[in-house]
Design a protein around this motif. Structure first.
Motif, PDB file in Angstrom:
ATOM      1  N   ARG A   1     -26.477 -25.213 -49.283  1.00 15.86           N
ATOM      2  CA  ARG A   1     -25.709 -24.750 -48.135  1.00 15.86           C
ATOM      3  C   ARG A   1     -24.224 -24.673 -48.467  1.00 15.86           C
ATOM      4  NH1 ARG A   1     -23.731 -28.160 -44.331  1.00 15.86           N
ATOM      5  NH2 ARG A   1     -25.141 -29.786 -45.091  1.00 15.86           N
ATOM      6  N   VAL A   2     -23.777 -25.605 -49.377  1.00 14.89           N
ATOM      7  CA  VAL A   2     -22.390 -25.598 -49.863  1.00 14.89           C
ATOM      8  C   VAL A   2     -22.454 -25.513 -51.384  1.00 14.89           C
ATOM      9  CG1 VAL A   2     -20.202 -26.835 -49.922  1.00 14.89           C
ATOM     10  CG2 VAL A   2     -21.663 -27.024 -47.907  1.00 14.89           C
ATOM     11  N   SER A   3     -22.287 -24.314 -51.908  1.00 20.81           N
ATOM     12  CA  SER A   3     -22.437 -24.107 -53.344  1.00 20.81           C
ATOM     13  C   SER A   3     -21.109 -24.066 -54.078  1.00 20.81           C
ATOM     14  CB  SER A   3     -23.203 -22.803 -53.607  1.00 20.81           C
ATOM     15  OG  SER A   3     -22.514 -21.711 -53.009  1.00 20.81           O
ATOM     16  N   ASN A   4     -20.004 -23.936 -53.370  1.00 18.16           N
ATOM     17  CA  ASN A   4     -18.698 -23.912 -54.019  1.00 18.16           C
ATOM     18  C   ASN A   4     -17.638 -24.363 -53.027  1.00 18.16           C
ATOM     19  OD1 ASN A   4     -17.666 -21.415 -52.564  1.00 18.16           O
ATOM     20  ND2 ASN A   4     -19.477 -20.563 -53.611  1.00 18.16           N
ATOM     21  N   ALA A   5     -16.430 -24.573 -53.548  1.00 16.14           N
ATOM     22  CA  ALA A   5     -15.355 -25.087 -52.706  1.00 16.14           C
ATOM     23  C   ALA A   5     -14.947 -24.112 -51.620  1.00 16.14           C
ATOM     24  CB  ALA A   5     -14.141 -25.435 -53.570  1.00 16.14           C
TER      25      ALA A   5
ATOM     26  N   ASP B   1     -31.327 -42.602 -56.897  1.00 16.08           N
ATOM     27  CA  ASP B   1     -32.129 -41.872 -55.899  1.00 16.08           C
ATOM     28  C   ASP B   1     -31.383 -41.755 -54.577  1.00 16.08           C
ATOM     29  OD1 ASP B   1     -34.142 -41.620 -57.749  1.00 16.08           O
ATOM     30  OD2 ASP B   1     -35.312 -43.316 -56.990  1.00 16.08           O
ATOM     31  N   SER B   2     -30.707 -42.837 -54.176  1.00 15.13           N
ATOM     32  CA  SER B   2     -29.961 -42.814 -52.911  1.00 15.13           C
ATOM     33  C   SER B   2     -28.798 -41.832 -52.983  1.00 15.13           C
ATOM     34  CB  SER B   2     -29.432 -44.219 -52.582  1.00 15.13           C
ATOM     35  OG  SER B   2     -30.493 -45.132 -52.387  1.00 15.13           O
ATOM     36  N   PHE B   3     -28.112 -41.810 -54.118  1.00 16.47           N
ATOM     37  CA  PHE B   3     -27.005 -40.861 -54.286  1.00 16.47           C
ATOM     38  C   PHE B   3     -27.512 -39.421 -54.216  1.00 16.47           C
ATOM     39  CE2 PHE B   3     -24.212 -44.251 -55.550  1.00 16.47           C
ATOM     40  CZ  PHE B   3     -22.934 -43.741 -55.370  1.00 16.47           C
TER      41      PHE B   3
ATOM     42  N   ILE C   1     -26.370 -36.589 -51.609  1.00 13.11           N
ATOM     43  CA  ILE C   1     -25.817 -35.294 -52.026  1.00 13.11           C
ATOM     44  C   ILE C   1     -26.624 -34.161 -51.407  1.00 13.11           C
ATOM     45  CG2 ILE C   1     -25.447 -33.769 -54.012  1.00 13.11           C
ATOM     46  CD1 ILE C   1     -24.926 -36.332 -55.660  1.00 13.11           C
ATOM     47  N   GLY C   2     -27.945 -34.324 -51.396  1.00  7.19           N
ATOM     48  CA  GLY C   2     -28.810 -33.301 -50.799  1.00  7.19           C
ATOM     49  C   GLY C   2     -28.517 -33.101 -49.329  1.00  7.19           C
ATOM     50  N   ALA C   3     -28.287 -34.218 -48.629  1.00  5.57           N
ATOM     51  CA  ALA C   3     -27.980 -34.116 -47.201  1.00  5.57           C
ATOM     52  C   ALA C   3     -26.667 -33.379 -46.973  1.00  5.57           C
ATOM     53  CB  ALA C   3     -27.931 -35.507 -46.585  1.00  5.57           C
ATOM     54  N   LEU C   4     -25.731 -33.500 -47.931  1.00  3.02           N
ATOM     55  CA  LEU C   4     -24.436 -32.846 -47.777  1.00  3.02           C
ATOM     56  C   LEU C   4     -24.487 -31.347 -48.088  1.00  3.02           C
ATOM     57  CD1 LEU C   4     -21.972 -35.455 -49.359  1.00  3.02           C
ATOM     58  CD2 LEU C   4     -22.085 -34.779 -46.960  1.00  3.02           C
TER      59      LEU C   4
END
Length: 432
Positions: free
Chosen positions: A36-40, A382-384, A388-391
């Protein structure tokens, strides 16, 4: 107002088509990248946070690899120490046989020599990736411990590391060598006398320790009439203040290795005393020495105002050229060819077994910590990744549905634009 110069309907339809097309492009990019967010440019703050977390994940993955390598190294060292404990137990069996009068002592000594050679071979072979954790010969600063990178800790302003420290063991069958002359010698660096008080302690925490410094304990008992103890049994030196030559020729000295603290020196002296007391059948009622931390505590049940026991700590500086030895140093002097030698060896072998067991236990303890840390690091990674996936990750079910809706909207927008473009043709018909 209707005009053939400005087609407001077409402009609105074109604006809608562009908006739908832009949204469709974003959706297609999410489908293609899975993010969903692939770049800045999409969301700068979320992208920055995700990249920082990704860098931490990479760091923790490297730490996990390092922990695995350390695990293998410690496993080899622990198994080596455990093997030495087993071999020393076998050696004790041979020494017990040597206590008998009706045996061929030379043959028993041959078995002892074979076991001694095997023990030395195990010590030399217990290495992994060039690391031998049960053979410590280096005098380089910092070589007495190994630091195992265990974790990263991030704050707002910095990133720090956390290490697990392992002290190198030294199970060489080589005795330490104390110089008989030269160097800076202090005959009584500390001293206590047991009399009617019957208990006293030497706090050695103020003594400085450096590699190559030799420390020795000596005992000088006074009981001229033998009413409390045999005076000669409790005299390790000719006088109350030992000479340098006496501590060099005795067995109650310990030469500090690189990385040793005063607590390590006290432990080493404790093993030397235990071996000596066992070999000479000294009674703990007459003299008991306890070695804990940086303190040596002496006590006696028989000392009095006239029957005294003096315990002295001597110190010889590294400038004398002392040589460090291993915790199995008594191996070199085991000789069961005589009754006295067999008795002395039996008194010392238990202390060597204790040293090997202690080394295996310490290595095993650190290995257990590494296992726990390795599991925690895996869970943390795994938690990280989940965070990251959620973000940044895209919900592909939602994105797919949105893509289909936008495609329909795009088709409708094209049709609306087509209709809007036909309106000027209707106006022209009014002038015919």
């Amino acid at each position: 107002m209707s005009s053939i110069l400005t087609n407001m309907g077409a402009l609105n339809a074109l604006k809608t088509l562009r908006k739908v097309g832009s949204d469709l492009d974003d959706t297609m990019q999410q489908v293609g990248t899975g993010k969903r967010v692939s770049n800045a440019g999409v969301n700068a703050s979320v992208w920055a946070v995700s990249k920082t977390m990704e860098s931490d994940v990479k760091g923790f993955q490297q730490i996990s690899d390092g922990l695995g390598l350390a695990q293998a190294t410690l496993s080899v060292a622990r198994q080596g120490a455990e093997s030495l404990a087993d071999l020393l137990t076998d050696l004790k069996g041979k020494i017990v046989v040597g206590q008998q009068d009706n045996i061929d002592r030379q043959k028993v000594q041959a078995d002892v020599d074979a076991l001694r050679n095997q023990i030395n071979a195990v010590v030399n072979a217990t290495q992994f990736n060039g690391q031998n954790l049960i053979k410590h010969t280096s005098t380089d600063a910092g070589s007495g411990h190994i630091q195992i990178l265990a974790s990263l800790s991030r704050t707002e302003s910095s990133v720090t590391t956390t290490d697990i420290t392992l002290k190198r063991q030294d199970l060489r069958g080589l005795a330490a060598v104390v110089a008989a002359s030269g160097g800076t010698y202090t005959a009584a660096a500390d001293q206590v006398t047991l009399n009617a008080t019957q208990s006293a302690a030497m706090d050695l925490s103020g003594q400085s320790v450096s590699v190559g410094t030799a420390f020795a304990i000596s005992v000088f008992g006074i009981d001229a009439d033998g009413s409390a103890f045999a005076q000669s049994d409790y005299r390790t030196t000719a006088a109350g203040a030992p000479t340098q030559a006496e501590i060099a020729g005795g067995t109650l000295a310990y030469v500090a290795r690189e990385g040793d603290t005063m607590a390590d020196v006290v432990t080493g002296l404790g093993r030397r005393w235990e071996a000596y007391a066992n070999a000479n059948s000294l009674s703990s009622d007459v003299l008991s020495l306890e070695f804990a931390g940086s303190t040596i505590t002496a006590s006696s049940d028989v000392s009095s105002g006239s029957d005294t026991l003096q315990v002295t700590l001597s110190r010889l500086g590294a400038d004398a050229g002392n040589v460090t030895g291993g915790d199995l140093g008594d191996l070199a002097s085991i000789d069961v060819t005589t009754e006295a030698g067999a008795r002395d060896a039996l008194g010392r072998v238990d202390v060597m077994i204790e040293a090997a067991v202690d080394a295996a236990a310490e290595i095993g303890s650190v290995q257990g910590r590494l296992t726990t840390q390795e599991k925690f690091t895996s869970q943390l990674i795994d938690s990280f990744k989940t965070g990251i996936g959620a973000l940044v990750d895209s919900d592909l079910v939602e994105t797919s549905a949105r893509q289909q809706a936008l495609q329909v909207q795009q088709q409708l927008a094209v049709q609306a634009l087509s209709i809007a473009n036909q309106q000027p043709q209707t106006l022209l018909s009014l002038f015919r």
